[in-house]
Design a protein around this motif. Structure first.
Motif, mmCIF file in Angstrom:
data_model
loop_
_atom_site.group_PDB
_atom_site.id
_atom_site.type_symbol
_atom_site.label_atom_id
_atom_site.label_comp_id
_atom_site.label_asym_id
_atom_site.label_seq_id
_atom_site.Cartn_x
_atom_site.Cartn_y
_atom_site.Cartn_z
ATOM 1 N N ARG A 178 0.837 -1.212 0.000
ATOM 2 C CA ARG A 178 0.000 0.000 0.000
ATOM 3 C C ARG A 178 0.867 1.255 0.000
ATOM 4 O O ARG A 178 0.548 2.237 -0.686
ATOM 5 N N ALA A 179 1.950 1.225 0.774
ATOM 6 C CA ALA A 179 2.835 2.387 0.814
ATOM 7 C C ALA A 179 3.504 2.624 -0.541
ATOM 8 O O ALA A 179 3.594 3.759 -1.021
ATOM 9 N N LEU A 180 3.961 1.542 -1.171
ATOM 10 C CA LEU A 180 4.641 1.680 -2.460
ATOM 11 C C LEU A 180 3.702 2.172 -3.553
ATOM 12 O O LEU A 180 4.069 3.015 -4.377
ATOM 13 N N THR A 181 2.495 1.650 -3.581
ATOM 14 C CA THR A 181 1.562 2.043 -4.640
ATOM 15 C C THR A 181 0.857 3.365 -4.339
ATOM 16 O O THR A 181 0.422 4.060 -5.252
ATOM 17 N N GLY A 182 0.757 3.725 -3.062
ATOM 18 C CA GLY A 182 0.044 4.942 -2.696
ATOM 19 C C GLY A 182 0.918 6.162 -2.546
ATOM 20 O O GLY A 182 0.409 7.267 -2.336
ATOM 21 N N ALA A 183 2.234 6.002 -2.653
ATOM 22 C CA ALA A 183 3.142 7.138 -2.492
ATOM 23 C C ALA A 183 2.974 8.146 -3.620
ATOM 24 O O ALA A 183 2.613 7.794 -4.745
ATOM 25 N N ARG A 184 3.237 9.395 -3.307
ATOM 26 C CA ARG A 184 3.276 10.409 -4.367
ATOM 27 C C ARG A 184 4.589 10.334 -5.133
ATOM 28 O O ARG A 184 4.628 10.567 -6.343
ATOM 29 N N ARG A 185 5.663 10.057 -4.405
ATOM 30 C CA ARG A 185 6.966 9.927 -5.038
ATOM 31 C C ARG A 185 7.742 8.809 -4.375
ATOM 32 O O ARG A 185 7.713 8.638 -3.163
ATOM 33 N N LEU A 186 8.463 8.035 -5.192
ATOM 34 C CA LEU A 186 9.434 7.067 -4.726
ATOM 35 C C LEU A 186 10.797 7.552 -5.189
ATOM 36 O O LEU A 186 10.959 7.884 -6.376
ATOM 37 N N CYS A 187 11.750 7.613 -4.279
ATOM 38 C CA CYS A 187 13.082 8.142 -4.602
ATOM 39 C C CYS A 187 14.140 7.112 -4.237
ATOM 40 O O CYS A 187 14.156 6.601 -3.111
ATOM 41 N N LEU A 188 15.018 6.811 -5.169
ATOM 42 C CA LEU A 188 16.080 5.850 -4.931
ATOM 43 C C LEU A 188 16.986 6.300 -3.794
ATOM 44 O O LEU A 188 17.272 7.493 -3.638
ATOM 45 N N ASP A 189 17.444 5.332 -3.026
ATOM 46 C CA ASP A 189 18.422 5.572 -1.971
ATOM 47 C C ASP A 189 19.595 6.378 -2.533
ATOM 48 O O ASP A 189 20.250 5.972 -3.489
ATOM 49 N N ALA A 190 19.842 7.546 -1.934
ATOM 50 C CA ALA A 190 20.834 8.481 -2.486
ATOM 51 C C ALA A 190 22.228 7.887 -2.558
ATOM 52 O O ALA A 190 22.915 8.001 -3.584
ATOM 53 N N SER A 191 22.690 7.239 -1.483
ATOM 54 C CA SER A 191 24.051 6.722 -1.493
ATOM 55 C C SER A 191 24.206 5.575 -2.484
ATOM 56 O O SER A 191 25.285 5.388 -3.057
ATOM 57 N N ASP A 192 23.136 4.813 -2.737
ATOM 58 C CA ASP A 192 23.202 3.757 -3.747
ATOM 59 C C ASP A 192 23.419 4.329 -5.142
ATOM 60 O O ASP A 192 23.988 3.664 -6.009
ATOM 61 N N VAL A 193 22.944 5.552 -5.363
ATOM 62 C CA VAL A 193 23.026 6.169 -6.687
ATOM 63 C C VAL A 193 24.365 6.885 -6.890
ATOM 64 O O VAL A 193 24.837 7.023 -8.026
ATOM 65 N N MET A 194 24.990 7.318 -5.812
ATOM 66 C CA MET A 194 26.225 8.098 -5.926
ATOM 67 C C MET A 194 27.384 7.248 -6.429
ATOM 68 O O MET A 194 27.395 6.025 -6.244
ATOM 69 N N PRO A 195 28.387 7.874 -7.076
ATOM 70 C CA PRO A 195 29.591 7.138 -7.464
ATOM 71 C C PRO A 195 30.210 6.459 -6.246
ATOM 72 O O PRO A 195 30.087 6.945 -5.117
ATOM 73 N N ALA A 196 30.873 5.339 -6.470
ATOM 74 C CA ALA A 196 31.387 4.536 -5.359
ATOM 75 C C ALA A 196 32.289 5.333 -4.422
ATOM 76 O O ALA A 196 32.232 5.153 -3.196
ATOM 77 N N GLY A 197 33.101 6.233 -4.969
ATOM 78 C CA GLY A 197 33.996 7.024 -4.129
ATOM 79 C C GLY A 197 33.245 7.941 -3.184
ATOM 80 O O GLY A 197 33.629 8.112 -2.018
ATOM 81 N N VAL A 198 32.171 8.545 -3.675
ATOM 82 C CA VAL A 198 31.357 9.439 -2.825
ATOM 83 C C VAL A 198 30.594 8.620 -1.796
ATOM 84 O O VAL A 198 30.503 9.005 -0.628
ATOM 85 N N ARG A 199 30.055 7.485 -2.223
ATOM 86 C CA ARG A 199 29.310 6.645 -1.298
ATOM 87 C C ARG A 199 30.187 6.194 -0.134
ATOM 88 O O ARG A 199 29.788 6.261 1.033
ATOM 89 N N GLY A 200 31.392 5.750 -0.428
ATOM 90 C CA GLY A 200 32.306 5.324 0.628
ATOM 91 C C GLY A 200 32.662 6.448 1.573
ATOM 92 O O GLY A 200 32.732 6.258 2.795
ATOM 93 N N ALA A 201 32.873 7.644 1.022
ATOM 94 C CA ALA A 201 33.179 8.802 1.868
ATOM 95 C C ALA A 201 31.994 9.159 2.757
ATOM 96 O O ALA A 201 32.163 9.569 3.917
ATOM 97 N N PHE A 202 30.790 8.997 2.230
ATOM 98 C CA PHE A 202 29.561 9.258 2.993
ATOM 99 C C PHE A 202 29.472 8.303 4.186
ATOM 100 O O PHE A 202 29.178 8.701 5.316
ATOM 101 N N TYR A 203 29.724 7.021 3.948
ATOM 102 C CA TYR A 203 29.695 6.037 5.036
ATOM 103 C C TYR A 203 30.684 6.419 6.138
ATOM 104 O O TYR A 203 30.358 6.390 7.330
ATOM 105 N N ARG A 204 31.897 6.751 5.727
ATOM 106 C CA ARG A 204 32.930 7.083 6.719
ATOM 107 C C ARG A 204 32.586 8.351 7.484
ATOM 108 O O ARG A 204 32.841 8.456 8.695
#
Length: 421
Positions: free
Chosen positions: A347-373
């Protein structure tokens, strides 16, 4: 696969040589088609996925599945050695984007593209042509807070655990991403993810500062310090919420229900966290997924992808594991089972106004790793303004460096759900 091609060449060569005593039937036999798959599922999850693959193997195709907890390193090594799997399944859209721009991925056939809903499978422009290069085979809903029935979702200490091996820190990035999405809206979120606004912008800084206030309000500095000692599933692997008396609510994706079963409930984070829901009403959720991409083209690889994105495979996957372990699938397919979580997540997935991909999953690997740290360092002193200044400066430097080297980016990360919104 390369080994299959080698077998074919060997058989043909032997059949052409006289006096080898090979029967006509032996020369006429062709090797079974085969496909190799590299993915993230190990243990019980691998057993479940193998049962799905067994259904596909009935079609007369061999499938060699390799599950690993070091997916990024294993895949990169195989690609660099010139022997990638036919299909790889990973949640890092940033890595997939780079592989696509490097010419390592095969565009998906039209039939599979039609089963690849936004925002999980955006079109990329590579060498002047638009194509879809991966498809989600399993998805997760984020932007939710888990708690036991009768426990107020908006009060009490937070369950926090950052430990996750080489990717430690990602639960904290989920928090910061969700806060930015809920407080600043999906448009600003998308601008940040795609590099149009700086890490040092007021929206991004506000998200970090808000997280610091939230996690220290109940439990103080001790809660932040405990997050550095705890694994994201608890140090016993049974879930942080089960540590009674220590915490009562957990900000985590929908996969968390496999730790708790049907005796927990979730509330959208915009409702559960007072600082996020004031006058919000945007109806936006962060989501993630396990994406399948072809690194080598073959009829068997195409056939397997078609199977994995179809109704039969998903019904098999959902039916061969315990109720609480059932995976979620793209919203175009629908839920399986009667569990409360299945119905509520759908219900949440179908009823949402917007679904947005996980930001760190989308970022280049170098930025994602820096974000984690950066998350891990931030937790050592959540209220230290100078520390946050330095972390945001480092993250902006890394993001700029990745842009200058030409790291690929997806054009968009948010979309209205198929059949919903």
């Amino acid at each position: 696969m390369k080994r299959t091609a080698g077998v074919v060449r060997t058989v043909v060569a032997l059949c052409l040589l006289a006096g080898l005593g090979l029967s006509a039937s032996g020369c006429a036999e062709e090797p079974k088609p085969s496909v190799s798959v590299l993915g993230p599922w190990t243990g019980d999850e691998e057993e479940s996925f193998e049962k799905v693959l067994d259904e596909f193997r009935k079609k007369g195709v061999d499938v060699d599945y390799q599950g690993t907890t070091s997916l990024r390193e294993t895949l990169l090594a195989q690609v660099q050695a010139g022997s990638p799997p036919d299909i790889a399944v990973l949640n890092s859209v940033g890595e997939l984007t780079e592989y696509a721009h490097d010419g390592e991925l095969i565009p998906l056939p039209e039939a599979i593209r039609e089963r690849s809903p936004a925002p999980w499978a955006p079109e990329l422009t590579v060498d002047g042509r638009k194509n879809t290069y991966w498809t989600p085979v399993k998805v997760d809903l984020k932007s939710v807070v888990w708690h036991y029935p009768g426990k107020a979702a908006g009060k009490g200490a937070w369950c926090l655990g950052m430990g996750s091996g080489a990717t430690s820190g990602w639960p904290g990035t989920d928090w910061i991403e969700d806060i930015l999405l809920q407080r600043s809206g999906h448009a600003k979120y998308e601008q940040w993810v795609t590099g149009e606004i700086s890490w040092e912008s007021k929206e991004v800084r506000d998200a970090w500062e808000t997280w610091g206030r939230i996690i220290t309000a109940d439990g103080g500095r001790a809660g932040a310090a405990a997050a550095l000692r705890n694994g994201f599933e608890g140090n016993d692997g049974k879930g942080l919420l089960k540590r009674k008396g220590e915490c009562v609510r957990e900000h985590q994706g929908s996969f968390a229900r496999r730790l708790y079963g049907d005796d927990v409930r979730f509330t959208p984070s915009a409702e559960a966290v007072g600082e996020l829901g004031k006058g919000n009403g945007r109806g936006a959720y962060e989501v993630a997924g396990d994406m399948a991409a072809m690194f080598r083209d073959s009829g068997a690889a195409r056939e397997l992808l078609t199977f994995l994105t179809g109704e039969a495979a998903r019904a098999s996957w959902a039916g061969n594991v315990a109720e609480r372990n059932r995976p979620f699938f793209p919203v175009s397919v629908g839920p399986y089972g009667d569990a409360w979580a299945n119905r509520a997540v759908d219900r949440a997935l179908t009823g949402a106004r917007r679904l947005c991909l996980d930001a760190s999953d989308v970022m280049p690997a170098g930025v994602r790793g820096a974000f984690y740290r950066a998350v891990l360092e931030f937790l050592t002193a959540p209220g230290d303004v100078k520390l946050l200044d330095g972390l945001l400066d480092q993250l902006e430097y890394e993001a700029t460096r990745q842009r200058e080297r030409g790291a690929g980016r997806v054009p968009s990360v948010c979309a209205a759900p198929a059949g919903g919104g």
